[in-house]
Write an enzyme that holds these catalytic residues in place. Structure first.
Site, PDB file in Angstrom:
ATOM      1  N   SER A  15     -46.493 -41.288  10.446  1.00  0.00           N
ATOM      2  CA  SER A  15     -45.434 -42.026   9.747  1.00  0.00           C
ATOM      3  C   SER A  15     -44.693 -41.109   8.789  1.00  0.00           C
ATOM      4  CB  SER A  15     -46.036 -43.196   8.973  1.00  0.00           C
ATOM      5  OG  SER A  15     -45.062 -43.691   8.081  1.00  0.00           O
ATOM      6  N   HIS A  56     -43.472 -42.406  13.860  1.00  0.00           N
ATOM      7  CA  HIS A  56     -43.366 -43.756  13.303  1.00  0.00           C
ATOM      8  C   HIS A  56     -42.352 -43.738  12.154  1.00  0.00           C
ATOM      9  CE1 HIS A  56     -45.043 -47.796  12.551  1.00  0.00           C
ATOM     10  NE2 HIS A  56     -44.961 -47.513  11.265  1.00  0.00           N
ATOM     11  N   ASP A 102     -40.570 -45.951   9.342  1.00  0.00           N
ATOM     12  CA  ASP A 102     -40.677 -47.197   8.576  1.00  0.00           C
ATOM     13  C   ASP A 102     -39.350 -47.549   7.912  1.00  0.00           C
ATOM     14  OD1 ASP A 102     -43.467 -48.037   8.811  1.00  0.00           O
ATOM     15  OD2 ASP A 102     -43.923 -46.127   7.838  1.00  0.00           O
ATOM     16  N   MET A 148     -37.449 -50.136   5.620  1.00  0.00           N
ATOM     17  CA  MET A 148     -37.705 -51.209   4.637  1.00  0.00           C
ATOM     18  C   MET A 148     -36.407 -51.528   3.908  1.00  0.00           C
ATOM     19  SD  MET A 148     -41.300 -50.065   2.963  1.00  0.00           S
ATOM     20  CE  MET A 148     -42.562 -49.152   3.871  1.00  0.00           C
ATOM     21  N   HIS A 179     -40.496 -49.163  12.945  1.00  0.00           N
ATOM     22  CA  HIS A 179     -41.198 -50.315  12.373  1.00  0.00           C
ATOM     23  C   HIS A 179     -40.267 -50.944  11.344  1.00  0.00           C
ATOM     24  CE1 HIS A 179     -44.854 -51.762   9.753  1.00  0.00           C
ATOM     25  NE2 HIS A 179     -44.165 -52.760  10.264  1.00  0.00           N
ATOM     26  N   MET A 208     -39.406 -53.343   8.694  1.00  0.00           N
ATOM     27  CA  MET A 208     -39.889 -54.291   7.681  1.00  0.00           C
ATOM     28  C   MET A 208     -38.646 -54.823   6.979  1.00  0.00           C
ATOM     29  SD  MET A 208     -43.132 -52.024   6.521  1.00  0.00           S
ATOM     30  CE  MET A 208     -42.450 -50.620   7.378  1.00  0.00           C
ATOM     31  N   ASP A 231     -51.737 -50.023  11.568  1.00  0.00           N
ATOM     32  CA  ASP A 231     -50.857 -49.339  10.617  1.00  0.00           C
ATOM     33  C   ASP A 231     -51.297 -49.659   9.200  1.00  0.00           C
ATOM     34  OD1 ASP A 231     -48.789 -48.114   9.274  1.00  0.00           O
ATOM     35  OD2 ASP A 231     -47.221 -49.443  10.036  1.00  0.00           O
TER      36      ASP A 231
HETATM   37  C1  DX5 Z   1     -46.418 -49.313   5.273  1.00  0.00           C
HETATM   38  C2  DX5 Z   1     -45.975 -48.650   6.546  1.00  0.00           C
HETATM   39  C3  DX5 Z   1     -46.917 -47.645   7.083  1.00  0.00           C
HETATM   40  C4  DX5 Z   1     -47.235 -46.506   6.151  1.00  0.00           C
HETATM   41  C5  DX5 Z   1     -48.668 -46.147   6.362  1.00  0.00           C
HETATM   42  O1  DX5 Z   1     -45.902 -50.597   5.157  1.00  0.00           O
HETATM   43  O2  DX5 Z   1     -45.768 -49.593   7.576  1.00  0.00           O
HETATM   44  O3  DX5 Z   1     -46.465 -47.135   8.330  1.00  0.00           O
HETATM   45  O4  DX5 Z   1     -46.459 -45.363   6.352  1.00  0.00           O
HETATM   46  O5  DX5 Z   1     -49.014 -45.171   5.451  1.00  0.00           O
HETATM   47  P1  DX5 Z   1     -50.519 -44.728   5.253  1.00  0.00           P
HETATM   48  O6  DX5 Z   1     -50.963 -44.160   6.577  1.00  0.00           O
HETATM   49  O7  DX5 Z   1     -50.428 -43.731   4.175  1.00  0.00           O
HETATM   50  O8  DX5 Z   1     -51.299 -45.952   4.887  1.00  0.00           O
HETATM   51 ZN    ZN Z   2     -45.303 -48.701   9.555  1.00  0.00          ZN
END
Ligand code: DX5
Ligand code: ZN
Length: 226
Positions: free
Chosen positions: A10, A34, A36, A38, A67, A69, A176
């Protein structure tokens, strides 16, 4: 089956000023990147959006595992497919008609993923899984990297794996949040085959080596479970 394990670092844990370099660091070791997204509405954090994904797409050969969010994925998700994402995952909690969005994503050329946050039971979504290529089970509360892994959430992975196997679904089950050298075996044993890792990869001195180690640990654990 070793080839069944996919590792998706990620970039949330990477240096955002050097995203292209950070992506290339894990090329050859990772399966997917990955990403993210947000939006400060669905989750209280704010990261990156479509323009960054479009630019980064040109900078690496790694397939993107986006991903989202975000609120209102029905409006925004297909943009990521059109930007060349390999897989686009949106949250069940943010969608009124998840199947319609999955169909739109596939029509736009990507795979479709459904994410289940910490406080959402998976049972209500088992019926829609034939429309999806991937089910993401959060092992933390979505929103921030670097949180502590919550082992009880693996019950959802077990339930989903049982359902997918019984129905012969072609479905990846991704975990995740807090996935690291000391938690990935439990995830694989529960039935996950796709593993997101932020801090465990980009917090390591050698991110590519960290990916290879995570893959070996997950593969050993899934081989044992059969
Ligand atoms: C958090 C993200 C994850 C995040 C995980 O909401 O969806 O993908 O990057 O990070 P780690 O592996 O540090 O928990
Ligand atoms: Zn994620």
């Amino acid at each position: 089956m070793q080839e069944n394990v996919l590792i998706a670092p990620s970039i949330l844990a990477a240096d955002f000023a050097r995203l292209a370099d950070e992506a290339r660091v894990v090329e050859g070791a990772a399966d997917w990147l990955h990403v993210d997204v947000m939006d400060y509405h669905f989750v209280p954090n704010l990261t990156i959006g479509l323009p960054v994904v479009q630019s980064l797409r040109k900078a690496t050969t790694l397939p993107f595992d986006c991903h989202l969010m975000i609120a209102d994925p029905a409006r925004w998700a297909t943009g990521y497919a059109e930007a060349g994402a390999y897989n686009v995952t949106f949250h069940a909690e943010a969608a009124t008609d998840p199947v319609a969005i999955a169909k739109d994503l596939r029509a736009a050329g990507s795979r479709a993923g459904l994410a289940i946050d910490r406080d959402t039971p998976v049972e209500g979504y088992l019926d829609v899984l034939p429309h999806f290529d991937l089910l993401l089970i959060m092992t933390i509360k979505a929103g921030f990297g670097g949180q502590q892994f919550l082992p009880h959430l693996l019950d959802k992975v077990r339930a989903a794996r049982q359902h997918a196997d019984a129905g012969h679904l072609e479905l990846r089950i991704e975990v995740d949040g807090g996935v690291a050298e000391d938690t990935i075996a439990a995830c694989a044993e529960a039935g996950a085959d796709t593993f997101v890792a932020g801090t465990a990869v980009y917090g390591a001195d050698d991110p590519a080596a960290a990916v290879r180690k995570l893959r070996a640990t997950a593969a050993a654990a899934s081989a044992q479970t059969g």
